[in-house]
Design a protein around this motif. Structure first.
Motif, PDB file in Angstrom:
ATOM      1  N   ALA A  69       0.831  -1.207   0.000  1.00 32.41           N
ATOM      2  CA  ALA A  69       0.000   0.000   0.000  1.00 32.41           C
ATOM      3  C   ALA A  69       0.866   1.258   0.000  1.00 32.41           C
ATOM      4  O   ALA A  69       0.568   2.228  -0.705  1.00 32.41           O
ATOM      5  CB  ALA A  69      -0.923  -0.005   1.215  1.00 32.41           C
ATOM      6  N   GLU A  70       1.950   1.222   0.766  1.00 32.00           N
ATOM      7  CA  GLU A  70       2.845   2.381   0.832  1.00 32.00           C
ATOM      8  C   GLU A  70       3.505   2.641  -0.516  1.00 32.00           C
ATOM      9  O   GLU A  70       3.543   3.781  -1.009  1.00 32.00           O
ATOM     10  CB  GLU A  70       3.915   2.139   1.903  1.00 32.00           C
ATOM     11  CG  GLU A  70       4.870   3.304   2.101  1.00 32.00           C
ATOM     12  CD  GLU A  70       4.182   4.552   2.599  1.00 32.00           C
ATOM     13  OE1 GLU A  70       4.620   5.655   2.214  1.00 32.00           O
ATOM     14  OE2 GLU A  70       3.196   4.447   3.351  1.00 32.00           O
ATOM     15  N   LEU A  71       4.015   1.605  -1.139  1.00 32.86           N
ATOM     16  CA  LEU A  71       4.703   1.777  -2.421  1.00 32.86           C
ATOM     17  C   LEU A  71       3.743   2.211  -3.525  1.00 32.86           C
ATOM     18  O   LEU A  71       4.119   2.976  -4.414  1.00 32.86           O
ATOM     19  CB  LEU A  71       5.407   0.476  -2.804  1.00 32.86           C
ATOM     20  CG  LEU A  71       6.576   0.080  -1.888  1.00 32.86           C
ATOM     21  CD1 LEU A  71       7.111  -1.289  -2.277  1.00 32.86           C
ATOM     22  CD2 LEU A  71       7.689   1.123  -1.938  1.00 32.86           C
ATOM     23  N   LYS A  72       2.508   1.759  -3.452  1.00 25.61           N
ATOM     24  CA  LYS A  72       1.520   2.186  -4.447  1.00 25.61           C
ATOM     25  C   LYS A  72       1.214   3.681  -4.326  1.00 25.61           C
ATOM     26  O   LYS A  72       0.933   4.349  -5.324  1.00 25.61           O
ATOM     27  CB  LYS A  72       0.245   1.355  -4.307  1.00 25.61           C
ATOM     28  CG  LYS A  72       0.387  -0.058  -4.881  1.00 25.61           C
ATOM     29  CD  LYS A  72      -0.911  -0.831  -4.814  1.00 25.61           C
ATOM     30  CE  LYS A  72      -0.761  -2.196  -5.493  1.00 25.61           C
ATOM     31  NZ  LYS A  72      -2.014  -2.984  -5.410  1.00 25.61           N
ATOM     32  N   LEU A  73       1.277   4.202  -3.107  1.00 23.87           N
ATOM     33  CA  LEU A  73       1.107   5.647  -2.938  1.00 23.87           C
ATOM     34  C   LEU A  73       2.192   6.411  -3.683  1.00 23.87           C
ATOM     35  O   LEU A  73       1.907   7.365  -4.416  1.00 23.87           O
ATOM     36  CB  LEU A  73       1.172   6.008  -1.450  1.00 23.87           C
ATOM     37  CG  LEU A  73      -0.095   5.852  -0.620  1.00 23.87           C
ATOM     38  CD1 LEU A  73       0.211   6.144   0.844  1.00 23.87           C
ATOM     39  CD2 LEU A  73      -1.191   6.786  -1.129  1.00 23.87           C
ATOM     40  N   TRP A  74       3.439   5.980  -3.511  1.00 24.60           N
ATOM     41  CA  TRP A  74       4.555   6.659  -4.170  1.00 24.60           C
ATOM     42  C   TRP A  74       4.519   6.467  -5.683  1.00 24.60           C
ATOM     43  O   TRP A  74       4.869   7.370  -6.439  1.00 24.60           O
ATOM     44  CB  TRP A  74       5.878   6.172  -3.583  1.00 24.60           C
ATOM     45  CG  TRP A  74       6.035   6.639  -2.177  1.00 24.60           C
ATOM     46  CD1 TRP A  74       5.640   5.972  -1.046  1.00 24.60           C
ATOM     47  CD2 TRP A  74       6.553   7.899  -1.739  1.00 24.60           C
ATOM     48  NE1 TRP A  74       5.894   6.735   0.072  1.00 24.60           N
ATOM     49  CE2 TRP A  74       6.455   7.916  -0.328  1.00 24.60           C
ATOM     50  CE3 TRP A  74       7.096   8.999  -2.392  1.00 24.60           C
ATOM     51  CZ2 TRP A  74       6.886   9.000   0.435  1.00 24.60           C
ATOM     52  CZ3 TRP A  74       7.530  10.080  -1.638  1.00 24.60           C
ATOM     53  CH2 TRP A  74       7.424  10.077  -0.248  1.00 24.60           C
ATOM     54  N   GLU A  75       4.071   5.314  -6.123  1.00 22.02           N
ATOM     55  CA  GLU A  75       3.897   5.082  -7.554  1.00 22.02           C
ATOM     56  C   GLU A  75       2.889   6.074  -8.121  1.00 22.02           C
ATOM     57  O   GLU A  75       3.091   6.654  -9.192  1.00 22.02           O
ATOM     58  CB  GLU A  75       3.425   3.636  -7.783  1.00 22.02           C
ATOM     59  CG  GLU A  75       3.213   3.248  -9.241  1.00 22.02           C
ATOM     60  CD  GLU A  75       4.499   3.003 -10.020  1.00 22.02           C
ATOM     61  OE1 GLU A  75       4.413   2.818 -11.242  1.00 22.02           O
ATOM     62  OE2 GLU A  75       5.590   2.999  -9.401  1.00 22.02           O
ATOM     63  N   GLY A  76       1.823   6.305  -7.359  1.00 24.69           N
ATOM     64  CA  GLY A  76       0.802   7.249  -7.792  1.00 24.69           C
ATOM     65  C   GLY A  76       1.297   8.690  -7.801  1.00 24.69           C
ATOM     66  O   GLY A  76       0.967   9.469  -8.703  1.00 24.69           O
ATOM     67  N   TYR A  77       2.094   9.052  -6.795  1.00 25.00           N
ATOM     68  CA  TYR A  77       2.640  10.413  -6.755  1.00 25.00           C
ATOM     69  C   TYR A  77       3.482  10.693  -7.998  1.00 25.00           C
ATOM     70  O   TYR A  77       3.370  11.752  -8.619  1.00 25.00           O
ATOM     71  CB  TYR A  77       3.527  10.597  -5.520  1.00 25.00           C
ATOM     72  CG  TYR A  77       2.818  10.519  -4.192  1.00 25.00           C
ATOM     73  CD1 TYR A  77       1.456  10.815  -4.065  1.00 25.00           C
ATOM     74  CD2 TYR A  77       3.506  10.158  -3.038  1.00 25.00           C
ATOM     75  CE1 TYR A  77       0.819  10.739  -2.838  1.00 25.00           C
ATOM     76  CE2 TYR A  77       2.877  10.091  -1.809  1.00 25.00           C
ATOM     77  CZ  TYR A  77       1.542  10.372  -1.711  1.00 25.00           C
ATOM     78  OH  TYR A  77       0.920  10.304  -0.502  1.00 25.00           O
TER      79      TYR A  77
END
Length: 225
Positions: free
Chosen positions: A141-149
């Protein structure tokens, strides 16, 4: 030459690495440094405890000023040497705000990497499949946030926009860390592009962890994240 500075560090430690990147970006080469071995417990030596009573690294001194928190050291270097090297805190309010936001938000990346050292961090009686699953889901979930940013900013962007900032200094070592442990570039193409972009930056190449050069790929514990 930064001969009045001393850095005691571990190779491969994201907190230590971010201070080294900041020193390079501010053209503060030539500082005194000492590489310690975590596995030998050298960070608990009296030499380290005299600088940092917590027995943690990095331990950083500039003259009589001691900064043992890596974020504090990076902010200090930017403020004290603002007109030297790369400007790491943007002047424009929107980019400055995003720099600070991503900087401090970046602590969540490393905090969610328990899955890498799960067997080492948790005693056998505290290990459960459900617990391991929860840690894996938290990191995903954390890495998907950064991918989205990064997707929102567009290809070739840094974490706070078109310019390299202190957000990149402090967060990139954490991103490099997860790729070292096998994070799939296919699953995170924006993060992979960002990782590839910064790997070529002179400050990053110069300070690349010595043990990572010797063993470029660690265990692929994150290949399915």
């Amino acid at each position: 030459m930064a001969t009045d500075m001393t850095l005691i560090w571990f190779s491969g430690s994201p907190p230590c690495w971010r201070v080294m990147i900041a020193l390079e970006e501010k053209n503060l080469q030539g500082y005194n440094q000492k590489l310690l071995d975590f596995l030998k417990g050298e960070h608990k030596s009296q030499e380290v405890l005299d600088i940092n009573p917590r027995g943690q690294l990095p331990a950083f001194k500039h003259g009589n000023n001691i900064l043992n928190e890596s974020y504090a050291a990076c902010l200090y270097l930017e403020e004290q040497f603002k007109s030297q090297g790369t400007r790491l805190i943007p002047m424009a309010a929107p980019e400055q705000a995003l720099t600070y936001q991503r900087m401090f938000e970046g602590t969540n990346v490393l905090k969610n990497t328990n899955v890498i050292y799960y067997e080492w961090k948790f005693p056998e009686g505290e290990r459960h499949d459900s617990s391991l699953k929860r840690h894996r889901e938290a990191l995903t979930a954390e890495l998907k946030l950064w991918e989205g940013y990064l997707e929102k900013l567009g290809a070739g962007s840094y974490l706070a926009g078109k310019n390299f900032t202190l957000a990149d200094v402090v967060v990139f070592p954490c991103i490099a860390y997860v790729f070292r442990f096998g994070l799939s570039e296919k699953n995170y193409p924006r993060l992979a592009g960002y990782y590839g972009l910064l790997k070529e930056r002179p400050s990053v190449k110069t300070s690349w962890p010595k043990n990572w050069l010797e063993t470029p790929q660690a265990e692929d514990k994150l290949k399915d994240i």
